[in-house]
Design a protein around this motif. Structure first.
Motif, mmCIF file in Angstrom:
data_model
loop_
_atom_site.group_PDB
_atom_site.id
_atom_site.type_symbol
_atom_site.label_atom_id
_atom_site.label_comp_id
_atom_site.label_asym_id
_atom_site.label_seq_id
_atom_site.Cartn_x
_atom_site.Cartn_y
_atom_site.Cartn_z
ATOM 1 N N PRO A 31 0.832 -1.211 0.000
ATOM 2 C CA PRO A 31 0.000 0.000 0.000
ATOM 3 C C PRO A 31 0.865 1.259 0.000
ATOM 4 N N LEU A 32 0.412 2.285 -0.682
ATOM 5 C CA LEU A 32 1.109 3.573 -0.742
ATOM 6 C C LEU A 32 0.185 4.672 -0.253
ATOM 7 N N PRO A 33 0.722 5.675 0.423
ATOM 8 C CA PRO A 33 -0.115 6.758 0.951
ATOM 9 C C PRO A 33 -0.537 7.735 -0.146
ATOM 10 N N SER A 34 -1.465 8.584 0.198
ATOM 11 C CA SER A 34 -1.868 9.663 -0.700
ATOM 12 C C SER A 34 -0.708 10.645 -0.855
ATOM 13 N N LEU A 35 -0.496 11.144 -2.081
ATOM 14 C CA LEU A 35 0.624 12.037 -2.351
ATOM 15 C C LEU A 35 0.126 13.360 -2.896
ATOM 16 N N ALA A 36 0.714 14.456 -2.389
ATOM 17 C CA ALA A 36 0.395 15.778 -2.922
ATOM 18 C C ALA A 36 1.025 15.927 -4.303
ATOM 19 N N ALA A 37 0.566 16.906 -5.051
ATOM 20 C CA ALA A 37 1.104 17.142 -6.392
ATOM 21 C C ALA A 37 2.598 17.396 -6.334
ATOM 22 N N GLY A 38 3.368 16.631 -7.115
ATOM 23 C CA GLY A 38 4.812 16.777 -7.142
ATOM 24 C C GLY A 38 5.545 16.051 -6.044
ATOM 25 N N ALA A 39 4.829 15.463 -5.079
ATOM 26 C CA ALA A 39 5.482 14.771 -3.969
ATOM 27 C C ALA A 39 5.894 13.356 -4.395
ATOM 28 N N SER A 40 6.874 12.809 -3.699
ATOM 29 C CA SER A 40 7.341 11.455 -3.965
ATOM 30 C C SER A 40 7.414 10.670 -2.662
ATOM 31 N N HIS A 41 7.448 9.358 -2.802
ATOM 32 C CA HIS A 41 7.489 8.476 -1.632
ATOM 33 C C HIS A 41 8.338 7.268 -1.984
ATOM 34 N N GLU A 42 9.222 6.886 -1.076
ATOM 35 C CA GLU A 42 10.067 5.706 -1.284
ATOM 36 C C GLU A 42 9.751 4.677 -0.219
ATOM 37 N N THR A 43 9.653 3.438 -0.642
ATOM 38 C CA THR A 43 9.384 2.352 0.293
ATOM 39 C C THR A 43 10.150 1.119 -0.142
ATOM 40 N N THR A 44 10.437 0.264 0.783
ATOM 41 C CA THR A 44 11.099 -1.005 0.480
ATOM 42 C C THR A 44 10.237 -2.142 0.991
ATOM 43 N N TYR A 45 10.334 -3.260 0.328
ATOM 44 C CA TYR A 45 9.588 -4.440 0.759
ATOM 45 C C TYR A 45 10.371 -5.689 0.377
ATOM 46 N N PRO A 46 10.282 -6.734 1.200
ATOM 47 C CA PRO A 46 11.081 -7.941 0.944
ATOM 48 C C PRO A 46 10.523 -8.747 -0.217
ATOM 49 N N LEU A 47 11.420 -9.455 -0.904
ATOM 50 C CA LEU A 47 11.043 -10.362 -1.973
ATOM 51 C C LEU A 47 11.267 -11.792 -1.509
ATOM 52 N N PRO A 48 10.434 -12.719 -1.936
ATOM 53 C CA PRO A 48 10.598 -14.112 -1.505
ATOM 54 C C PRO A 48 11.842 -14.744 -2.131
ATOM 55 N N THR A 49 12.756 -15.224 -1.293
ATOM 56 C CA THR A 49 13.993 -15.845 -1.772
ATOM 57 C C THR A 49 14.224 -17.206 -1.125
ATOM 58 N N GLY A 50 13.181 -17.812 -0.656
ATOM 59 C CA GLY A 50 13.332 -19.084 0.045
ATOM 60 C C GLY A 50 13.645 -20.254 -0.863
ATOM 61 N N ARG A 51 13.377 -20.099 -2.167
ATOM 62 C CA ARG A 51 13.615 -21.207 -3.097
ATOM 63 C C ARG A 51 14.494 -20.741 -4.242
ATOM 64 N N ARG A 52 15.462 -21.585 -4.584
ATOM 65 C CA ARG A 52 16.356 -21.295 -5.706
ATOM 66 C C ARG A 52 15.553 -21.096 -6.993
ATOM 67 N N GLY A 53 16.025 -20.183 -7.844
ATOM 68 C CA GLY A 53 15.341 -19.993 -9.112
ATOM 69 C C GLY A 53 15.819 -18.737 -9.823
ATOM 70 N N ARG A 54 15.471 -18.671 -11.097
ATOM 71 C CA ARG A 54 15.683 -17.452 -11.883
ATOM 72 C C ARG A 54 14.308 -16.867 -12.139
ATOM 73 N N TYR A 55 14.001 -15.768 -11.489
ATOM 74 C CA TYR A 55 12.652 -15.224 -11.491
ATOM 75 C C TYR A 55 12.580 -13.958 -12.337
ATOM 76 N N SER A 56 11.784 -14.035 -13.373
ATOM 77 C CA SER A 56 11.517 -12.855 -14.190
ATOM 78 C C SER A 56 10.360 -12.100 -13.545
ATOM 79 N N ILE A 57 10.643 -10.918 -13.052
ATOM 80 C CA ILE A 57 9.640 -10.118 -12.364
ATOM 81 C C ILE A 57 9.034 -9.156 -13.380
ATOM 82 N N PRO A 58 7.752 -9.304 -13.691
ATOM 83 C CA PRO A 58 7.138 -8.423 -14.688
ATOM 84 C C PRO A 58 7.010 -6.993 -14.172
ATOM 85 N N ALA A 59 6.623 -6.114 -15.073
ATOM 86 C CA ALA A 59 6.410 -4.718 -14.674
ATOM 87 C C ALA A 59 5.400 -4.652 -13.545
ATOM 88 N N LEU A 60 5.693 -3.848 -12.547
ATOM 89 C CA LEU A 60 4.787 -3.768 -11.393
ATOM 90 C C LEU A 60 3.503 -3.040 -11.786
#
Length: 379
Positions: free
Chosen positions: A100-129
């Motif tokens: 989830p992302l908060p409401s943003l004023a005009a011209g404002a930006s927001h940065e967030t980080t979130y973990p990705l699942p890495t419990g299983r070996r693999g080559r994962y193609s992550i599509p456009a969010l």
């Protein structure tokens, strides 16, 4: 598009209106009309689509299974009015990640980080969010792709093992070739002086004879190549033994690379890509390795190694599989004399007896393999 809640409201609205009209209950009609109003308001809300720009970065792009990786998402409101709360959706390793992302004023930006699942070996193609927004009642949802796709490599876990040291002792004045890396102390040839060459390498006798500066071309002696073959057919494996076999192959590649031996990893799959001669290339290839029922396995080992058998350079061969068949053993036995040493690793509860002259390691797991290997191979 309608959400599950919106679809339920739509179906209920139709049912209430029909029941109220047919049965003559104005109360049901009023409730049904309230549902119509809610859906209309939600549709109008969707027309106020925010203007959002998003950039996603995967940090790091390569991790070992179980180690953390995260996505860093920067979102900016490029519109002239305040944006509503947004939802970003990722799909990684068949797992859906919602941010989830908060409401943003005009011209404002927001940065967030979130973990990705890495419990299983693999080559994962992550599509456009997907960046989307919904109405206050969550009846409708509109999403649009933002940013580009990415690739996340989750490498297999590596055990500390020693490289095969039976391919002959290291000779500081050993055999050399034109492809040998420069910078060693083994003499390979004489060549013309080039700007930047060490003056101490000038061969004064040849210089006096030719009338131009000549230097000694010193290189690092050729070392035995470590060739690791992973059987990617599905028949020899059971349970999670293939994952253990991949970890074994990764451990052998890493051990040889850390000891500065040239490495070459090959999979038995007909469409397998070359790994290159680097540890990173080998681990990338192993990250995407999967067993296949149509894979020929070790039955085509001679064809797979045809270019190596035709060469004259010394090669140390290690074959990793599940339970080898008697035919696999016969093929390996016929090829044994063509290599400096041959190792056979079977990840199986019921391994097949290895041919004479082959370093055989039979283990049920990759952890057990590492312990047995380090006991068997001299350091």
């Amino acid at each position: 598009m309608l959400t599950r809640t919106g679809a339920a409201v739509g179906i209920s609205t139709v049912a209430l209106l029909a029941a109220g009209i047919l049965a003559g209950y104005p109360e049901l009609v009023m409730i049904g009309l309230a549902g119509v109003v809610a859906l209309v308001v939600a549709a109008l809300w969707m027309l106020l689509r925010p203007q959002i720009g998003a950039v996603r970065e995967i940090r790091p792009h390569r991790v070992t299974e179980g180690n953390p990786a995260r996505a860093v998402l920067t979102v900016k409101n490029t519109g002239t009015r305040r944006s509503p709360p947004l939802v970003v959706t990722e799909t990684v390793a068949d797992q859906r990640v919602t941010v989830p992302l908060p409401s943003l004023a005009a011209g404002a930006s927001h940065e967030t980080t979130y973990p990705l699942p890495t419990g299983r070996r693999g080559r994962y193609s992550i599509p456009a969010l997907m960046v989307g927004h919904s109405d206050p009642l969550r009846l409708m949802y509109v999403g649009s792709p933002c940013s580009g796709g990415s690739v996340l490599y989750v490498h297999p876990r590596i055990h500390h093992v020693v490289p095969v040291a039976l391919g002959g002792p290291r000779d500081m004045e050993g055999p050399t070739s034109s492809r040998s890396p420069q910078g060693g102390i083994a003499f390979h040839s004489l060549r013309d002086y080039q700007p930047g060459d060490d003056w101490r390498l000038i061969d004064w006798k040849s210089t006096a004879r030719t009338g131009s500066l000549v230097v000694r071309h010193n290189v690092i002696p050729d070392e035995p190549q470590h060739l690791i073959v992973l059987d990617t057919s599905s028949e020899p494996y059971s349970g999670s033994s293939f994952e253990d076999a991949v970890r074994v192959a990764a451990s052998l590649c890493s051990a040889a690379s850390q000891a500065a031996f040239p490495i070459d990893l090959r999979l038995t799959a007909e469409d397998a890509l070359p790994s290159g001669d680097s540890e990173l290339g080998a681990l990338d290839l192993l990250a995407g390795a999967e067993p296949g029922p149509a894979d020929p396995g070790l039955s085509t080992l001679a064809d797979l190694l045809n270019d190596v058998l035709a060469g004259s350079d010394g090669t140390v061969l290690a074959v990793v599989t599940g339970r080898a068949s008697s035919r696999d053993i016969d093929i390996l036995s016929s090829l044994g004399q063509r290599f400096l040493t041959v190792s056979l690793v079977q990840i199986s509860e019921r391994p097949t007896a290895a041919p004479r002259g082959v370093i055989a390691v039979n283990a049920s797991t990759s952890d057990r393999f590492a312990a047995l290997w380090n006991q068997l191979v001299p350091q």
